[in-house]
Design a protein around this motif. Sequence first.
Motif, PDB file in Angstrom:
ATOM      1  N   PHE A 167       0.809  -1.229   0.000  1.00 31.96           N
ATOM      2  CA  PHE A 167       0.000   0.000   0.000  1.00 31.96           C
ATOM      3  C   PHE A 167       0.837   1.272   0.000  1.00 31.96           C
ATOM      4  CE2 PHE A 167       0.890  -0.236   4.540  1.00 31.96           C
ATOM      5  CZ  PHE A 167       1.056   1.104   4.859  1.00 31.96           C
ATOM      6  N   ASN A 168       2.091   1.179   0.528  1.00 36.12           N
ATOM      7  CA  ASN A 168       2.800   2.427   0.824  1.00 36.12           C
ATOM      8  C   ASN A 168       3.427   3.083  -0.407  1.00 36.12           C
ATOM      9  OD1 ASN A 168       4.715   0.356   0.673  1.00 36.12           O
ATOM     10  ND2 ASN A 168       6.134   1.484   1.959  1.00 36.12           N
ATOM     11  N   PHE A 169       3.689   2.297  -1.444  1.00 40.02           N
ATOM     12  CA  PHE A 169       4.073   2.863  -2.739  1.00 40.02           C
ATOM     13  C   PHE A 169       3.095   2.312  -3.765  1.00 40.02           C
ATOM     14  CE2 PHE A 169       7.831   4.247  -0.593  1.00 40.02           C
ATOM     15  CZ  PHE A 169       8.147   5.421  -1.262  1.00 40.02           C
ATOM     16  N   PRO A 170       1.865   2.852  -3.757  1.00 42.42           N
ATOM     17  CA  PRO A 170       0.794   2.196  -4.507  1.00 42.42           C
ATOM     18  C   PRO A 170       0.947   2.253  -6.023  1.00 42.42           C
ATOM     19  CG  PRO A 170       0.026   4.276  -3.591  1.00 42.42           C
ATOM     20  CD  PRO A 170       1.389   4.030  -3.012  1.00 42.42           C
ATOM     21  N   VAL A 171       1.796   3.170  -6.533  1.00 38.91           N
ATOM     22  CA  VAL A 171       1.942   3.243  -7.996  1.00 38.91           C
ATOM     23  C   VAL A 171       3.385   3.037  -8.463  1.00 38.91           C
ATOM     24  CG1 VAL A 171      -0.127   4.636  -8.353  1.00 38.91           C
ATOM     25  CG2 VAL A 171       2.035   5.809  -7.936  1.00 38.91           C
ATOM     26  N   ALA A 172       4.371   3.549  -7.716  1.00 38.65           N
ATOM     27  CA  ALA A 172       5.758   3.506  -8.208  1.00 38.65           C
ATOM     28  C   ALA A 172       6.269   2.080  -8.370  1.00 38.65           C
ATOM     29  CB  ALA A 172       6.673   4.293  -7.278  1.00 38.65           C
ATOM     30  N   VAL A 173       5.968   1.226  -7.387  1.00 35.86           N
ATOM     31  CA  VAL A 173       6.528  -0.137  -7.432  1.00 35.86           C
ATOM     32  C   VAL A 173       6.014  -0.905  -8.654  1.00 35.86           C
ATOM     33  CG1 VAL A 173       6.555  -2.362  -6.237  1.00 35.86           C
ATOM     34  CG2 VAL A 173       7.034  -0.269  -4.968  1.00 35.86           C
ATOM     35  N   TRP A 174       4.756  -0.649  -8.996  1.00 33.81           N
ATOM     36  CA  TRP A 174       4.214  -1.277 -10.218  1.00 33.81           C
ATOM     37  C   TRP A 174       5.065  -0.889 -11.420  1.00 33.81           C
ATOM     38  CZ3 TRP A 174       1.123   1.677 -14.019  1.00 33.81           C
ATOM     39  CH2 TRP A 174       0.622   0.880 -15.056  1.00 33.81           C
ATOM     40  N   SER A 175       5.357   0.438 -11.540  1.00 31.89           N
ATOM     41  CA  SER A 175       6.084   0.893 -12.727  1.00 31.89           C
ATOM     42  C   SER A 175       7.550   0.462 -12.704  1.00 31.89           C
ATOM     43  CB  SER A 175       5.976   2.412 -12.875  1.00 31.89           C
ATOM     44  OG  SER A 175       6.630   3.043 -11.806  1.00 31.89           O
ATOM     45  N   TRP A 176       8.162   0.350 -11.522  1.00 35.30           N
ATOM     46  CA  TRP A 176       9.545  -0.159 -11.479  1.00 35.30           C
ATOM     47  C   TRP A 176       9.605  -1.529 -12.156  1.00 35.30           C
ATOM     48  CZ3 TRP A 176      11.228   0.371  -5.638  1.00 35.30           C
ATOM     49  CH2 TRP A 176      11.311   1.727  -5.306  1.00 35.30           C
ATOM     50  N   ASN A 177       8.562  -2.298 -11.926  1.00 33.76           N
ATOM     51  CA  ASN A 177       8.532  -3.641 -12.528  1.00 33.76           C
ATOM     52  C   ASN A 177       8.080  -3.597 -13.984  1.00 33.76           C
ATOM     53  OD1 ASN A 177       8.978  -5.947 -10.392  1.00 33.76           O
ATOM     54  ND2 ASN A 177       7.862  -4.337  -9.340  1.00 33.76           N
ATOM     55  N   THR A 178       6.920  -2.952 -14.227  1.00 36.36           N
ATOM     56  CA  THR A 178       6.339  -3.048 -15.565  1.00 36.36           C
ATOM     57  C   THR A 178       7.162  -2.337 -16.627  1.00 36.36           C
ATOM     58  OG1 THR A 178       4.945  -1.183 -14.994  1.00 36.36           O
ATOM     59  CG2 THR A 178       3.917  -3.340 -14.971  1.00 36.36           C
ATOM     60  N   ALA A 179       7.685  -1.145 -16.310  1.00 34.28           N
ATOM     61  CA  ALA A 179       8.412  -0.396 -17.347  1.00 34.28           C
ATOM     62  C   ALA A 179       9.547  -1.258 -17.895  1.00 34.28           C
ATOM     63  CB  ALA A 179       8.938   0.924 -16.786  1.00 34.28           C
ATOM     64  N   LEU A 180      10.251  -1.948 -16.983  1.00 38.77           N
ATOM     65  CA  LEU A 180      11.357  -2.806 -17.430  1.00 38.77           C
ATOM     66  C   LEU A 180      10.825  -4.068 -18.104  1.00 38.77           C
ATOM     67  CD1 LEU A 180      13.996  -2.672 -14.544  1.00 38.77           C
ATOM     68  CD2 LEU A 180      13.546  -1.041 -16.350  1.00 38.77           C
ATOM     69  N   ALA A 181       9.845  -4.709 -17.462  1.00 32.30           N
ATOM     70  CA  ALA A 181       9.336  -5.979 -17.999  1.00 32.30           C
ATOM     71  C   ALA A 181       8.714  -5.776 -19.383  1.00 32.30           C
ATOM     72  CB  ALA A 181       8.325  -6.585 -17.034  1.00 32.30           C
ATOM     73  N   TRP A 182       8.051  -4.642 -19.599  1.00 33.11           N
ATOM     74  CA  TRP A 182       7.449  -4.390 -20.912  1.00 33.11           C
ATOM     75  C   TRP A 182       8.516  -4.280 -22.001  1.00 33.11           C
ATOM     76  CZ3 TRP A 182       3.789  -0.104 -18.661  1.00 33.11           C
ATOM     77  CH2 TRP A 182       2.617  -0.712 -18.167  1.00 33.11           C
ATOM     78  N   VAL A 183       9.577  -3.481 -21.745  1.00 43.15           N
ATOM     79  CA  VAL A 183      10.586  -3.382 -22.813  1.00 43.15           C
ATOM     80  C   VAL A 183      11.309  -4.719 -22.991  1.00 43.15           C
ATOM     81  CG1 VAL A 183      10.917  -0.889 -22.619  1.00 43.15           C
ATOM     82  CG2 VAL A 183      12.475  -2.419 -21.425  1.00 43.15           C
ATOM     83  N   CYS A 184      11.381  -5.501 -21.924  1.00 44.33           N
ATOM     84  CA  CYS A 184      11.980  -6.842 -22.039  1.00 44.33           C
ATOM     85  C   CYS A 184      11.087  -7.792 -22.847  1.00 44.33           C
ATOM     86  CB  CYS A 184      12.233  -7.437 -20.657  1.00 44.33           C
ATOM     87  SG  CYS A 184      13.576  -6.619 -19.772  1.00 44.33           S
ATOM     88  N   GLY A 185       9.811  -7.434 -23.031  1.00 38.36           N
ATOM     89  CA  GLY A 185       8.924  -8.262 -23.855  1.00 38.36           C
ATOM     90  C   GLY A 185       7.968  -9.143 -23.074  1.00 38.36           C
ATOM     91  N   ASP A 186       7.815  -8.866 -21.775  1.00 36.73           N
ATOM     92  CA  ASP A 186       6.916  -9.675 -20.939  1.00 36.73           C
ATOM     93  C   ASP A 186       5.505  -9.093 -20.895  1.00 36.73           C
ATOM     94  OD1 ASP A 186       8.977 -11.447 -20.028  1.00 36.73           O
ATOM     95  OD2 ASP A 186       9.694  -9.836 -18.721  1.00 36.73           O
ATOM     96  N   ALA A 187       4.566  -9.949 -20.531  1.00 33.61           N
ATOM     97  CA  ALA A 187       3.212  -9.501 -20.189  1.00 33.61           C
ATOM     98  C   ALA A 187       3.165  -9.372 -18.665  1.00 33.61           C
ATOM     99  CB  ALA A 187       2.188 -10.522 -20.658  1.00 33.61           C
ATOM    100  N   CYS A 188       2.502  -8.333 -18.153  1.00 31.60           N
ATOM    101  CA  CYS A 188       2.486  -8.115 -16.697  1.00 31.60           C
ATOM    102  C   CYS A 188       1.067  -8.202 -16.141  1.00 31.60           C
ATOM    103  CB  CYS A 188       3.041  -6.744 -16.350  1.00 31.60           C
ATOM    104  SG  CYS A 188       4.756  -6.531 -16.824  1.00 31.60           S
ATOM    105  N   ILE A 189       0.916  -8.940 -15.066  1.00 24.25           N
ATOM    106  CA  ILE A 189      -0.364  -8.945 -14.334  1.00 24.25           C
ATOM    107  C   ILE A 189      -0.086  -8.353 -12.952  1.00 24.25           C
ATOM    108  CG2 ILE A 189      -2.274 -10.318 -13.427  1.00 24.25           C
ATOM    109  CD1 ILE A 189      -1.662 -12.464 -15.445  1.00 24.25           C
TER     110      ILE A 189
END
Length: 517
Positions: A167-189
């Motif tokens: 809860f404490n970083f409700p948006v940043a932690v998502w983007s730390w993961n997704t921004a990298l995973a997306w350019v790497c070619g992954d799908a994120c849930i």
Amino acid sequence: MSEVAQKFGIKQALKDLGLQETNNGTSTGKDFFSSGEVIESYSPVDGALIGKVKATTKEDYEKVIKTAEAGFKEWRTWPSPQRGEVVRQFNDELRRLKEPLGKLVSYEMGKSYQEGLGEVQEMIDICDFAVGLSRQLHGLTMHSERPGHRMYEQYHPLGVVGIISAFNFPVAVWSWNTALAWVCGDACIWKGSEKTPLTSVACQNIAARVFAENDVPAGISSLITGDYTVGEMMTNDKRVPLISATGSIRMGKIVAQAVAARLGKSLLELGGNNAIIVTPDADIKNTVIGAVFGAVGTCGQRCTSTRRLIIHESIYDKVRDAIVKAYKQLRIGNPLDENNHVGPLIDKDAVKNYQNALDKVVEEGGNILVKGGVLEGEGYESGCYVKPAIAEAKNEFKIVQHETFAPVLYIMKYSGDVSNAIELQNGVVQGLSSAIMTNNLREAERFLSVEGSDCGIANVNIGTSGAEIGGAFGGEKETGGGRESGSDAWKIYMRRQTNTINYTTELPLAQGIKFDL
Ligand code: NAD
């Protein structure tokens, strides 16, 4: 809308972010749907209902995972700079919506508006980083021991990445993961925290819009919503090769076992118990600023919050008095009002944990220097506002060994050499962030040496709290060992393949082995 929400423009922020009174918390990016129970999101700022989000059922989840698996098969074939271009456009939208998103983060989670904006800025920064990275997913080339052979390594995307956030970083932690995973070619849930479901839907709205404009296949940015039982759908699912989980050590131990049981990979970002060492050569003014911001910022609800201050006996009284004096100037109240330093805790359970910690430290023989307490009356109606407290305590106290997610600072003395302070600093089960305040080069280097701090983050002359996205972020020991964000953290989102190519007419075996037929 409550009075506070009206005064600080929350209605407009919700509108700008495309939020309704009731929102579907399941999404494949192409559509939003949900047949689960309704989660009501109340603001810790004023206790008002902000909105509702429908949770994800098992059937909803099945649809999401199947769409993500199918979407991945196409997404992985896109050249990675083209995937980076989508992240660049997503980032343009984050820049445009920084204020409403920062405001919603502040109102739903309780951190100050400035910190809410700062959190969205971290999203922007990691997207910038990811765009550059999309042209740099490098592998190495090695020299083969066999003539006429070429050997190299390359990185391929992993598949579906499951992200569970706190809860404490409700948006940043998502983007730390997704921004990298997306350019790497992954799908994120993504399963965000059930305590901040509206910020999750707001982020998914942004991604879904940009992805649709770019014909990104469905499922590449997916959202599921609910409590731990929804998280478990992913941790137990062998179709999700990587689980990136941020939260408490208790949660991490359960998630790690579930993922390991199916030999999946996990990236764990768990609790910290962060200390600042203050040596006789410290700059006292900077020490006070670093320690007070570290201990009370985000109302002590950062994984990197300063929980312990280890002060040399020769300057103990001076530092202690300066910090106690600074605490007297703290203004506690509505975090959307920029005049306040400290906002509320996330909910009443967090308030109970805070009170319990203060009781325990006294029971164990600690000495309260700055008395805590729950604030009541006008402006404090949510019941989540508490006074930051300071206690003199011993490192071995059970309560000091435990991460209390609240503004309680434990201070203690060390004597003699800096190695005694380092021993205290390392003498906890967690290993996230650490700092030393000193102008003595020898002490600073010893703190950073192999015999120094055992944490994932070790700072000199800045506090423990916060980090830049350019470095790899994470901690050791029971903090879980994961690394996210900058440096080479991207590698966890990919699988490494070593390739050897023989361009001769012979088939020489490695290590000189002969196999003549
Ligand atoms: P939490 O552990 O209660 O919940 C975190 C997330 O895990 C939530 O989304 C929750 O629904 C989910 N979850 C809980 N049990 C689960 C299970 N058995 N299976 C699957 N999912 C499960 O943590 P919280 O109270 O939201 O956040 C505070 C904690 O997070 C603190 O300990 C803090 O230090 C830590 N944290 C760590 C970092 C880091 O980078 N190291 C960053 C932020 C927060």
